[in-house]
Enzyme design. Structure first.
Site, short mmCIF file in Angstrom:
data_model
loop_
_atom_site.label_atom_id
_atom_site.label_comp_id
_atom_site.label_asym_id
_atom_site.label_seq_id
_atom_site.Cartn_x
_atom_site.Cartn_y
_atom_site.Cartn_z
CG HIS A 367 -12.10 18.89 49.40
ND1 HIS A 367 -10.78 18.57 49.52
CD2 HIS A 367 -12.67 17.91 48.65
CE1 HIS A 367 -10.54 17.46 48.86
NE2 HIS A 367 -11.66 17.03 48.32
CB SER A 384 -7.72 17.99 55.62
OG SER A 384 -8.53 17.48 54.58
CB ALA A 386 -0.81 15.65 57.08
CD GLU A 387 -4.13 16.31 51.94
OE1 GLU A 387 -4.18 15.14 51.52
OE2 GLU A 387 -5.14 17.04 52.03
CD GLN A 388 -6.00 23.36 55.42
OE1 GLN A 388 -5.76 24.40 56.04
NE2 GLN A 388 -7.23 23.00 55.06
CG PHE A 419 -9.16 27.99 46.40
CD1 PHE A 419 -9.11 28.33 45.06
CD2 PHE A 419 -7.97 27.66 47.05
CE1 PHE A 419 -7.89 28.37 44.38
CE2 PHE A 419 -6.76 27.68 46.39
CZ PHE A 419 -6.72 28.04 45.05
CB ALA A 422 -2.75 19.26 45.03
CB VAL A 423 -1.76 22.48 50.14
CG1 VAL A 423 -3.06 23.27 50.13
CG2 VAL A 423 -1.89 21.21 50.95
#
Length: 466
Positions: A367, A384, A386-388, A419, A422-423
């Site tokens: 990750h 990743s 899109a999530e961030q 770290f 799940a943003v």
């Protein structure tokens, strides 16, 4: 492929809206089994007498002999019970689906004429009312074909529905493969119809019942009085009516419910049901036509049926840069329950949880840092990225970016992996709060916390997939 054929999911937690005609809250399907004259009997070429579903306590087959009492009980159903039920249903204008054993129908021309005149649906109940569990597949296939032929000859048209009852493990598949049935009912697994894929055939299944069924007058534990039958039907109806958009099947037999002390309970229920608004009494063919028009089947790619290469290509990136998880998950005992996002997540998570600590650590280390160098260089995976972005981590101020980089550096120095959170469950502020709080945890605690977050990220990714 290690695949489990049974379907434990069905319509799931959110069944489709039935949209019954006229906005009805419930569809009450009344089924009358016509078996009299099709039961086991040496006159019919069978090895012995019938022993199933009669008022003879502890009945057993009489090998090679006629059982006069058993025969006369079945005859009561044809001679008296049927006509009592015919008067009841036609008098209340309630249409019925007949499960007609072909040989029984052939021996009852007056009853068949009455069924047709009343506009009842006459579905097939097989060639004979006998046990099929040990019947060779080809023999059962031949009996299905002969049942259709004889039914067509006797009734004047082929049956569009099928119910065997005393079926084998092959029955549903064989009937679907025959290809001419709008519905079949050899299942008891739902309160709504559903589609079953059998090869190239999309077969509609209308589940039946063995509990809202007068056969319980002849089994233990069961009903003793018509009042008990009424109460059970009423309680079932009330529950389904309150839920709305459900189907209620009621199973009847001429020789059982046709007795005067039993039919009184049935009549009480029918009066009760007709006293409610929004109650539809369809034949099963009416249900089938409605469901096919309102909920036509649409085939889709199912994870449990995917070849290994397709499965890995589709789900190999769900756990960050760890396709080995999907590769191993494909080898599990997958089935229809795994053809949803939750099902696939369960399979992938099982592999992740059972992996060695070093393998799980490798997943954690795969990750990226939050708002780290890879993000700045636009080298994250699409997921990743899109999530961030969903938490605004792609639009930080210089001070915020510096804070994240320092926290990342401190966290990795202490725990040995980045770290992970799940943003999409968080905001920028809550992520920073969690970052600072978890930095104080011991590594063992943080390892387990990070693993749970990895699973949550995977779950969200799967639910986003079309």
């Amino acid at each position: 492929m290690n695949r489990y054929p049974r379907n434990m999911s069905g319509h799931g937690p959110n069944p489709p809206q039935a949209d019954w005609p006229g906005g009805a809250r419930i569809a009450v399907s009344v089924v009358l089994n016509y078996e009299e004259g099709g039961e086991n009997c040496v006159l019919h070429g069978d090895a012995g007498s019938e022993a199933f579903l009669s008022d003879i306590a502890g009945a057993a087959p009489w090998p090679g002999q006629r059982h006069w009492n058993m025969e006369s009980i079945y005859e009561y159903g044809a001679r008296a019970g049927f006509w009592r039920l015919h008067r009841l249903f036609t008098g209340m204008d309630i249409p019925v689906t007949i499960y007609g054993v072909a040989t029984a129908l052939a021996r009852s021309p007056e009853q068949v004429a009455a069924m047709k005149e009343a506009g009842w649906e006459i579905a097939s109940h097989g060639l004979k009312w006998v046990e099929h569990r040990d019947m060779p597949e080809e023999e059962e296939r031949a009996q299905i074909a002969e049942a259709i032929r004889l039914h067509t000859e006797v009734v004047g048209e082929r049956p569009r529905g099928w119910y065997t009852g005393r079926c084998s493990i092959n029955t549903v598949r064989l009937v679907a493969q025959e290809g001419g049935f709008d519905w079949l009912s050899d299942t008891y697994d739902d309160d709504l119809p559903y589609w079953l894929e059998v090869g190239d055939r999309d077969q509609l299944v209308i589940p039946y019942t063995l509990e809202a069924n007068d056969m319980r007058f002849a089994t233990a534990p069961g009903y003793i009085t018509g009042e008990q039958f009424f109460q059970y039907l009423k309680d079932s109806f009330d529950t389904l009516y309150a839920e709305g958009g459900r189907m209620f099947s009621i199973g009847l037999h001429c020789r059982l419910i046709g007795r005067p002390g039993k039919i009184a309970g049935l009549k009480r229920f029918l009066d009760y049901a007709q006293g409610h608004e929004g109650v539809w009494f369809p034949r099963r063919i009416d249900i089938a036509r409605h469901w096919a028009a309102t909920h036509p089947h649409q085939r889709r790619e199912r994870p449990s049926r995917m070849p290994r290469e397709t499965f890995v290509a589709r789900f190999g990136g769900i756990f960050e840069h760890s396709p080995w998880i999907a590769e191993r998950a494909w080898g599990l005992e997958l089935g229809p329950a795994h053809d949803t996002a939750i099902g696939v997540h369960s399979a992938l998570s099982r592999i992740f949880r059972s992996a060695s600590r070093e393998e799980r650590l490798g997943v954690l280390r795969a990750h990226p840092d939050l708002a780290g160098k890879l993000a700045a260089a636009k080298r994250l995976t699409p997921d990743s990225t899109a999530e961030q972005a969903s938490a605004g981590l792609d639009a930080l101020t210089d001070a915020e970016r510096e804070t994240f980089q320092q926290l990342n550096q401190d966290y990795v120095a202490k725990h040995g992996f980045p770290f992970i959170i799940a943003v999409r469950d968080n905001t920028k502020a809550s992520i920073l709060d969690a970052f600072r709080a978890r930095l104080a945890n011991d590594t063992a605690t943080e390892f387990e916390t990070a693993c749970k977050q990895v699973e949550r990220i995977a779950e969200l990714r799967l639910k986003d997939m079309p």
